[in-house]
Design a protein around this motif. Structure first.
Motif, PDB file in Angstrom:
ATOM      1  N   HIS A  58       8.273  -3.370  11.870  1.00  0.00           N
ATOM      2  CA  HIS A  58       7.575  -2.409  11.015  1.00  0.00           C
ATOM      3  C   HIS A  58       7.075  -1.181  11.762  1.00  0.00           C
ATOM      4  O   HIS A  58       6.606  -0.227  11.138  1.00  0.00           O
ATOM      5  CB  HIS A  58       6.388  -3.078  10.325  1.00  0.00           C
ATOM      6  N   ILE A  99      -2.987   1.442   3.617  1.00  0.00           N
ATOM      7  CA  ILE A  99      -2.031   1.017   4.629  1.00  0.00           C
ATOM      8  C   ILE A  99      -1.062   2.159   4.883  1.00  0.00           C
ATOM      9  O   ILE A  99      -0.420   2.653   3.958  1.00  0.00           O
ATOM     10  CB  ILE A  99      -1.259  -0.233   4.171  1.00  0.00           C
ATOM     11  N   LYS A 126       2.268   3.171   7.022  1.00  0.00           N
ATOM     12  CA  LYS A 126       3.402   2.732   7.826  1.00  0.00           C
ATOM     13  C   LYS A 126       4.201   3.961   8.211  1.00  0.00           C
ATOM     14  O   LYS A 126       4.250   4.943   7.463  1.00  0.00           O
ATOM     15  CB  LYS A 126       4.313   1.789   7.048  1.00  0.00           C
ATOM     16  N   GLN A 176       0.239   2.868   1.087  1.00  0.00           N
ATOM     17  CA  GLN A 176       0.059   1.805   0.109  1.00  0.00           C
ATOM     18  C   GLN A 176      -1.431   1.502   0.024  1.00  0.00           C
ATOM     19  O   GLN A 176      -2.126   1.502   1.039  1.00  0.00           O
ATOM     20  CB  GLN A 176       0.844   0.579   0.570  1.00  0.00           C
ATOM     21  N   VAL A 195      -4.150  -1.391  -1.363  1.00  0.00           N
ATOM     22  CA  VAL A 195      -4.365  -2.741  -1.872  1.00  0.00           C
ATOM     23  C   VAL A 195      -5.856  -3.041  -1.795  1.00  0.00           C
ATOM     24  O   VAL A 195      -6.629  -2.280  -1.212  1.00  0.00           O
ATOM     25  CB  VAL A 195      -3.557  -3.797  -1.080  1.00  0.00           C
ATOM     26  N   ILE A 239      -7.090  -9.655   3.442  1.00  0.00           N
ATOM     27  CA  ILE A 239      -6.212  -9.135   2.402  1.00  0.00           C
ATOM     28  C   ILE A 239      -5.342 -10.310   1.962  1.00  0.00           C
ATOM     29  O   ILE A 239      -4.322 -10.610   2.578  1.00  0.00           O
ATOM     30  CB  ILE A 239      -5.356  -7.965   2.919  1.00  0.00           C
ATOM     31  N   LYS A 240      -5.780 -10.984   0.919  1.00  0.00           N
ATOM     32  CA  LYS A 240      -5.147 -12.232   0.513  1.00  0.00           C
ATOM     33  C   LYS A 240      -3.725 -12.020   0.001  1.00  0.00           C
ATOM     34  O   LYS A 240      -2.843 -12.834   0.259  1.00  0.00           O
ATOM     35  CB  LYS A 240      -5.999 -12.905  -0.561  1.00  0.00           C
ATOM     36  N   ASP A 241      -3.466 -10.914  -0.702  1.00  0.00           N
ATOM     37  CA  ASP A 241      -2.133 -10.660  -1.256  1.00  0.00           C
ATOM     38  C   ASP A 241      -1.064 -10.543  -0.165  1.00  0.00           C
ATOM     39  O   ASP A 241       0.078 -10.952  -0.360  1.00  0.00           O
ATOM     40  CB  ASP A 241      -2.125  -9.379  -2.087  1.00  0.00           C
ATOM     41  N   LEU A 242      -1.415  -9.983   0.977  1.00  0.00           N
ATOM     42  CA  LEU A 242      -0.473  -9.780   2.067  1.00  0.00           C
ATOM     43  C   LEU A 242      -0.587 -10.849   3.154  1.00  0.00           C
ATOM     44  O   LEU A 242       0.216 -10.867   4.089  1.00  0.00           O
ATOM     45  CB  LEU A 242      -0.679  -8.398   2.699  1.00  0.00           C
ATOM     46  N   GLY A 243      -1.600 -11.708   3.072  1.00  0.00           N
ATOM     47  CA  GLY A 243      -1.802 -12.745   4.084  1.00  0.00           C
ATOM     48  C   GLY A 243      -2.238 -12.173   5.416  1.00  0.00           C
ATOM     49  O   GLY A 243      -1.836 -12.663   6.464  1.00  0.00           O
ATOM     50  N   LEU A 244      -3.081 -11.134   5.396  1.00  0.00           N
ATOM     51  CA  LEU A 244      -3.523 -10.470   6.619  1.00  0.00           C
ATOM     52  C   LEU A 244      -5.029 -10.584   6.793  1.00  0.00           C
ATOM     53  O   LEU A 244      -5.777 -10.703   5.819  1.00  0.00           O
ATOM     54  CB  LEU A 244      -3.157  -8.984   6.581  1.00  0.00           C
ATOM     55  N   THR A 295      -1.529 -11.779  10.842  1.00  0.00           N
ATOM     56  CA  THR A 295      -1.398 -12.800   9.825  1.00  0.00           C
ATOM     57  C   THR A 295      -2.629 -13.700   9.770  1.00  0.00           C
ATOM     58  O   THR A 295      -3.320 -13.896  10.759  1.00  0.00           O
ATOM     59  CB  THR A 295      -0.151 -13.669  10.066  1.00  0.00           C
TER      60      THR A 295
END
Length: 128
Positions: free
Chosen positions: A52, A83, A85, A91, A93, A106-111, A125
């Motif tokens: 990334h 975010i 990149k 982005q 969130v 950030i639960k949606d992305l697992g971060l 992660t």
């Protein structure tokens, strides 16, 4: 015969009499927590990977953010996470920030972005 510059043997190898040189690993993530000039808290983080590239995170409360106290006594506040990149659009969130430590999940992305982790924080992660 002249002495070699690398301090090792005259064969040209980089290893000297004490063994091979050890290289310090590069840091691939970091985070920090603070407040701006208006007193608003924020958490920022960064992560680098070959896949990334450099990804940066900025976590700030917004107008409708609310503080909630969990059963364990931790104060959480919902935050907006921007975010960035390389070579792609920004982005936005949502996430949850521990108000006192600055840790953001950030639960949606697992971060997780944790500024209290050793060596300058952690951004990566999240495993439960």
């Amino acid at each position: 015969m002249a002495r070699p510059r690398n301090g090792g043997s005259q064969t040209g190898y980089s290893a000297d009499q004490y063994g091979p040189q050890q290289r310090v690993a590069k840091k691939h993530s970091g985070a920090k927590h603070g407040s701006d000039k208006n007193g608003q808290v924020y958490t920022s983080g960064w992560n680098y990977s070959k896949r990334h590239g450099l990804v940066t995170f900025l976590c700030v409360p917004y107008k409708k953010s609310k503080r909630v106290t969990s059963a364990r006594g931790i104060e959480w506040i919902n935050v907006m996470v921007k975010i960035k990149k390389t070579m792609s659009a920004n982005q936005i969130v949502s996430g949850m920030m521990d108000f006192h430590s600055g840790r953001v999940i950030i639960k949606d992305l697992g971060l997780v972005i944790n500024p209290k982790a050793p060596n300058g924080g952690y951004c990566g992660t999240y495993n439960k």
